[in-house]
Design an enzyme around this catalytic site. Structure first.
Site, short mmCIF file in Angstrom:
data_model
loop_
_atom_site.label_atom_id
_atom_site.label_comp_id
_atom_site.label_asym_id
_atom_site.label_seq_id
_atom_site.Cartn_x
_atom_site.Cartn_y
_atom_site.Cartn_z
N SER A 138 8.78 -0.20 -3.90
CA SER A 138 7.60 0.34 -3.21
C SER A 138 7.90 0.43 -1.73
O SER A 138 8.76 -0.29 -1.20
CB SER A 138 6.40 -0.59 -3.44
OG SER A 138 5.32 -0.25 -2.58
N TYR A 173 1.51 -8.68 -3.65
CA TYR A 173 2.19 -7.48 -4.13
C TYR A 173 3.40 -7.15 -3.26
O TYR A 173 4.51 -6.94 -3.77
CB TYR A 173 1.20 -6.31 -4.13
CG TYR A 173 1.80 -4.99 -4.49
CD1 TYR A 173 2.08 -4.66 -5.81
CD2 TYR A 173 2.09 -4.03 -3.51
CE1 TYR A 173 2.63 -3.44 -6.16
CE2 TYR A 173 2.63 -2.82 -3.84
CZ TYR A 173 2.90 -2.52 -5.16
OH TYR A 173 3.46 -1.30 -5.49
#
Length: 284
Positions: A161, A174
């Protein structure tokens, strides 16, 4: 017969094999937007694919669609929880029995949560670590064993990501584990080189289309973090990119196909951003 001059000449006239002809790709999160787009992209160039997902029905639907378009048995679906070691081992065993082995794995299974750091519970932290950290480790480790045994190399592509290298607001759990993913890939690359096993990472951002993550409460949480309405997110993400574009699952599938292909046969331990150019996440 295949060595007779006339036969050799006939073979020389045959079209070149597709890039992923006779290659087997194992894709976690295969029912989702990135996973399904990647499966179609690889099958389009000759691959056979295994769609591993907790959502078996969704994976079966994608597999059925691929098989109806490209031919019988080009894709299979298996139910698999990336946090369960035995399920992963069973899925690879099934893949080996059906297709003979694994040449490419795409570590793509995912989830996302959002909360201020001081409100991040241990349960939330562990959920992210278990799926995005331990899950990626287990899937890659079992593939590494299989690829070593096959002695023909292989390619692993991790779907990280933008948050792997960018410290976002209200996403401590996250983002931290996404950073773990990227470094895990580099560590495996360092050990895999002598066996011809390449490991690279894609860093996408804001893939809203076809995503179970973005159709969950994550959309509302991220909108709240930016002080906007959920239906304004897509435009918000577009405007913050240098290229003023939105990113789609097919864009990520292209990056994965590149890393998995012979075009990247001398590349390992690499990170590729596909985010439209978010300056805060530039790796250079």
């Amino acid at each position: 017969v295949e060595y007779w001059p006339l036969e050799l000449y006939k073979l020389s006239l045959a079209p070149a094999e597709a890039e992923f002809s006779r290659k087997i790709a194992f894709i976690t999160g295969g029912a989702g937007g990135i996973g399904s787009a990647t499966a179609r992209r690889l099958v389009d160039e000759g691959a056979h694919v295994v769609l591993a997902d907790l959502n078996l029905e969704g994976a079966q639907k994608v597999a059925a669609d691929i098989n109806s378009s490209y031919g019988e048995n080009r894709a299979i679906a298996v139910k698999m929880d990336v946090t369960q070691e035995e399920q992963i081992q069973a899925a690879y065993a099934e893949t080996a029995l059906i297709y003979g082995g694994v040449d490419v794995i795409v570590n793509n299974a995912g989830l996302a949560t959002s909360s201020p750091f001081d409100e991040t519970s241990l349960k939330e932290w562990n959920l992210n670590v278990n799926v995005l950290g331990t899950g990626y480790f287990l899937v890659a480790r079992e593939a590494f064993k299989l690829m070593k045994e096959q002695t023909i190399g292989g390619s692993m592509v991790f779907v990280g990501s933008k948050n792997s290298i960018y410290a976002g607001k209200n996403v401590t759990a996250y983002s931290s584990v996404k950073a773990l993913e990227a470094h895990l890939a580099r560590c495996i690359a360092a050990e895999g080189g002598e066996y011809g096993i390449r490991v690279n990472t894609i860093l996408p951002d804001a893939i809203l289309q076809g995503s179970a993550i973005w159709n969950s409460n994550w959309r509302n949480e991220r909108a709240a973090a930016y002080g906007i309405e959920p239906d304004q997110l897509e435009e918000h993400y577009r405007k913050r990119t240098t290229l003023l574009v939105n990113i789609y699952p097919q864009d990520i599938a292209e990056g994965i196909a590149f890393f998995a292909s012979s075009k990247a046969e001398k590349t390992t331990g690499c990170m590729l951003t596909i985010d439209g150019g978010v300056p805060a996440a530039f790796t250079r």
